[in-house]
Design a protein around this motif. Sequence first.
Motif, PDB file in Angstrom:
ATOM      1  N   GLU A 165      -0.680   5.172  -1.031  1.00  0.00           N
ATOM      2  CA  GLU A 165      -0.807   5.864   0.048  1.00  0.00           C
ATOM      3  C   GLU A 165      -0.219   6.008   0.859  1.00  0.00           C
ATOM      4  O   GLU A 165       0.747   6.098   1.945  1.00  0.00           O
ATOM      5  CB  GLU A 165      -1.862   4.829   1.057  1.00  0.00           C
ATOM      6  N   PRO A 166      -0.923   7.685   2.205  1.00  0.00           N
ATOM      7  CA  PRO A 166      -0.133   7.658   3.439  1.00  0.00           C
ATOM      8  C   PRO A 166      -0.170   7.335   4.197  1.00  0.00           C
ATOM      9  O   PRO A 166      -0.535   5.932   4.107  1.00  0.00           O
ATOM     10  CB  PRO A 166      -1.147   9.285   3.536  1.00  0.00           C
ATOM     11  N   ARG A 214       1.096  -1.160   0.251  1.00  0.00           N
ATOM     12  CA  ARG A 214      -0.321  -0.147   0.318  1.00  0.00           C
ATOM     13  C   ARG A 214       0.744   1.540   0.349  1.00  0.00           C
ATOM     14  O   ARG A 214       0.365   1.856  -0.739  1.00  0.00           O
ATOM     15  CB  ARG A 214      -0.726  -0.257   0.892  1.00  0.00           C
ATOM     16  N   ARG A 215       2.124   1.316   0.641  1.00  0.00           N
ATOM     17  CA  ARG A 215       3.092   2.605   0.730  1.00  0.00           C
ATOM     18  C   ARG A 215       3.543   2.131  -0.926  1.00  0.00           C
ATOM     19  O   ARG A 215       3.789   3.538  -1.059  1.00  0.00           O
ATOM     20  CB  ARG A 215       4.062   2.181   2.338  1.00  0.00           C
ATOM     21  N   ASP A 248      -4.495  11.704  -4.950  1.00  0.00           N
ATOM     22  CA  ASP A 248      -4.362  10.592  -5.091  1.00  0.00           C
ATOM     23  C   ASP A 248      -5.470   9.821  -4.396  1.00  0.00           C
ATOM     24  O   ASP A 248      -6.483   8.482  -4.181  1.00  0.00           O
ATOM     25  CB  ASP A 248      -3.656   8.541  -5.768  1.00  0.00           C
ATOM     26  N   HIS A 249      -5.405  10.019  -2.504  1.00  0.00           N
ATOM     27  CA  HIS A 249      -5.622   9.555  -1.619  1.00  0.00           C
ATOM     28  C   HIS A 249      -6.557  10.473  -0.592  1.00  0.00           C
ATOM     29  O   HIS A 249      -6.471   9.256   0.262  1.00  0.00           O
ATOM     30  CB  HIS A 249      -3.696   9.152  -0.941  1.00  0.00           C
ATOM     31  N   GLU A 250      -6.296  11.357  -0.950  1.00  0.00           N
ATOM     32  CA  GLU A 250      -7.264  12.108  -0.079  1.00  0.00           C
ATOM     33  C   GLU A 250      -8.410  12.984  -1.072  1.00  0.00           C
ATOM     34  O   GLU A 250      -8.595  13.276  -2.289  1.00  0.00           O
ATOM     35  CB  GLU A 250      -6.477  13.518   0.427  1.00  0.00           C
ATOM     36  N   GLU A 298       2.487   2.377  -3.064  1.00  0.00           N
ATOM     37  CA  GLU A 298       1.356   2.375  -4.027  1.00  0.00           C
ATOM     38  C   GLU A 298       0.804   3.664  -4.070  1.00  0.00           C
ATOM     39  O   GLU A 298       0.388   4.219  -4.627  1.00  0.00           O
ATOM     40  CB  GLU A 298       0.450   2.017  -4.364  1.00  0.00           C
ATOM     41  N   PRO A 337      -8.224   5.153   5.878  1.00  0.00           N
ATOM     42  CA  PRO A 337      -8.576   5.590   4.460  1.00  0.00           C
ATOM     43  C   PRO A 337      -9.413   6.155   3.781  1.00  0.00           C
ATOM     44  O   PRO A 337     -10.266   6.067   4.163  1.00  0.00           O
ATOM     45  CB  PRO A 337      -8.300   3.994   4.293  1.00  0.00           C
ATOM     46  N   GLY A 338      -8.531   7.289   2.800  1.00  0.00           N
ATOM     47  CA  GLY A 338      -9.725   8.572   1.976  1.00  0.00           C
ATOM     48  C   GLY A 338      -9.535   9.713   2.734  1.00  0.00           C
ATOM     49  O   GLY A 338     -10.654  10.628   2.375  1.00  0.00           O
ATOM     50  N   GLU A 354       0.056  11.411  -2.665  1.00  0.00           N
ATOM     51  CA  GLU A 354      -0.005  10.952  -2.088  1.00  0.00           C
ATOM     52  C   GLU A 354      -1.557  11.705  -1.542  1.00  0.00           C
ATOM     53  O   GLU A 354      -2.408  11.492  -0.907  1.00  0.00           O
ATOM     54  CB  GLU A 354       0.806  11.059  -0.863  1.00  0.00           C
ATOM     55  N   GLN A 362      -2.510   6.680   6.396  1.00  0.00           N
ATOM     56  CA  GLN A 362      -3.949   6.012   6.850  1.00  0.00           C
ATOM     57  C   GLN A 362      -3.598   4.324   6.607  1.00  0.00           C
ATOM     58  O   GLN A 362      -4.389   3.493   6.875  1.00  0.00           O
ATOM     59  CB  GLN A 362      -4.424   6.145   5.203  1.00  0.00           C
TER      60      GLN A 362
END
Length: 255
Positions: free
Chosen positions: A47-48, A42-43, A181-183, A45, A67-68, A178, A51
């Motif tokens: 993702e913060p 996940r990291r 795409d993820h927030e 890819e 997440p998100g 980060e 999260q």
Amino acid sequence: MTVTFTRAVDRLRSAGCVFAEDEAGLILAESAPEDVDRLLRRREEGEPLEQILGWAEFCGLRIVVEPGVFVPRRRTEFLARRAAAYARSGSIVVDLCCGTGAVGRAIADQVPGVEVYAADVDPVAVRCARANLTGALLQAYQGDLFEALPRELLGRVDVLAVNAPYVPSGQIALMPPEARDHEPRVALDGGPDGVDIHRRVAAGAGAWLAPGGRILIETSDEQAAVTSAALADNGFRAEIAVDDELGATVAIGQA
């Protein structure tokens, strides 16, 4: 297969993580061995880390992060500290655009006895805020800015802390993956110049603040004058506070 610390560092470094050693140590320390490979992926890819871990450190506290959800930044600790300086036991504090509720939680930690009302338009953020704002005097609501708040707070708010989105719309594509795409975009997009929501907040805040109450809005060095002008245009005595160490800027208005 068990993932070693060295292997975890190598993987994160290859993925471009600047603090690979620190992040690998946290993932290994906070996770069951069978989960480490999945969390590292996940990291890798993008993702913060917060999260992935499920928490972020903020003002010395562990803040629940799903997440998100927008991850609380260290620079926002300046907003929390300045807001706490204007509060006392019994003060009514509003954490507007609260995200995880980190600012409200930090103020409550620094000033025991305050009443904290947090609000955000994002239901996932509000769920996080409710997990972080535990206690009889701490509450979180979902809705668009002031529409989320109980009407009985009109004219009674002593401190209004605001971490509204202030990234100009055209610059979101330039943000690190980060964030973009993820927030949630609603937590980032501040309109064409980044100050649209600041203007909306400044226009509506007067009805909610008690006499002598203060509004504090996190902004950027480049946008501070515009945010401050929005406060002044709505009848507030405005000033700008800066923390160079954190790279943080807050516009402050007094009713």
